[in-house]
Design a protein around this motif. Structure first.
Motif, mmCIF file in Angstrom:
data_model
loop_
_atom_site.group_PDB
_atom_site.id
_atom_site.type_symbol
_atom_site.label_atom_id
_atom_site.label_comp_id
_atom_site.label_asym_id
_atom_site.label_seq_id
_atom_site.Cartn_x
_atom_site.Cartn_y
_atom_site.Cartn_z
ATOM 1 N N ARG A 67 2.210 1.849 -3.432
ATOM 2 C CA ARG A 67 1.818 2.351 -4.657
ATOM 3 C C ARG A 67 1.026 3.644 -4.239
ATOM 4 O O ARG A 67 1.073 4.465 -4.897
ATOM 5 N N LEU A 68 0.876 4.511 -2.978
ATOM 6 C CA LEU A 68 0.372 5.311 -2.941
ATOM 7 C C LEU A 68 2.103 6.798 -2.962
ATOM 8 O O LEU A 68 2.012 7.522 -3.109
ATOM 9 N N VAL A 69 3.094 5.989 -2.348
ATOM 10 C CA VAL A 69 4.159 6.840 -3.008
ATOM 11 C C VAL A 69 4.068 7.470 -4.806
ATOM 12 O O VAL A 69 3.980 7.809 -4.937
ATOM 13 N N GLU A 91 0.489 -1.521 0.149
ATOM 14 C CA GLU A 91 0.120 0.195 -0.012
ATOM 15 C C GLU A 91 0.960 1.145 -0.219
ATOM 16 O O GLU A 91 0.206 1.692 -0.491
ATOM 17 N N ASN A 92 1.890 1.536 1.118
ATOM 18 C CA ASN A 92 2.994 2.706 0.594
ATOM 19 C C ASN A 92 3.799 2.474 -0.092
ATOM 20 O O ASN A 92 3.711 3.973 -0.796
ATOM 21 N N GLN A 114 1.136 7.117 -6.259
ATOM 22 C CA GLN A 114 0.461 8.089 -6.176
ATOM 23 C C GLN A 114 0.593 9.277 -6.101
ATOM 24 O O GLN A 114 0.364 10.531 -7.440
ATOM 25 N N ILE A 115 1.479 9.573 -5.172
ATOM 26 C CA ILE A 115 2.305 10.430 -5.334
ATOM 27 C C ILE A 115 2.907 11.487 -6.161
ATOM 28 O O ILE A 115 2.269 12.397 -6.678
ATOM 29 N N GLU A 116 3.790 10.772 -6.156
ATOM 30 C CA GLU A 116 4.542 11.171 -7.368
ATOM 31 C C GLU A 116 3.933 11.399 -8.589
ATOM 32 O O GLU A 116 3.991 12.337 -9.705
#
Length: 126
Positions: A76-78, A73-74, A80-82
């Motif tokens: 995936r979120l990284v 999840e982390n 998404q943030i990029e």
């Protein structure tokens, strides 16, 4: 004599007396019973320990699975943030371009407004 020896051996075997008295035999049986009881208690304790260790192992596996899921999840979120940061950067560039165009249009409108008045002033002077 030889016959007497055989008879004595047969008699002692028949009595169950192999050099151990009844009291010693009873004490040995009691001692074995106590050891057996201790071994049963130890077996129960070991079985409980095995059950507890299996529970702990299952808990650790669940934690590892949760940790693994959290890591995924982390990541995936990284990503998404990029992606969102790139979008923000693109939108800021687009906003700057639109602001520049707007300023250009404002200047054009002011120039047109100003040239109409200049035309009016010049026409009055004729």
């Amino acid at each position: 004599m030889e016959g007497e020896t055989d008879t004595d051996d047969d008699q002692s075997s028949a009595d169950g007396d192999d050099g151990i008295s009844y009291q010693e035999l009873c004490q040995t049986v009691v001692q074995i019973g106590k050891e057996n009881l201790c071994l049963k208690k130890e077996k129960i304790w070991l079985e409980d320990t095995v059950i507890n260790l299996r529970k702990e192992l299952d808990d650790e596996r669940k934690k590892e699975a949760n940790t693994s899921n959290l890591k995924k999840e982390n990541v995936r979120l990284v990503v998404q943030i990029e992606l969102l940061e790139k979008q923000v950067k693109n939108e800021k560039a687009r906003s700057s371009d639109l602001n520049a165009k707007l300023e250009h249009h404002y200047k054009t409108v002011r120039m047109l407004t100003g040239s109409k008045e200049l035309d009016k002033i010049l026409s009055l002077g004729r």
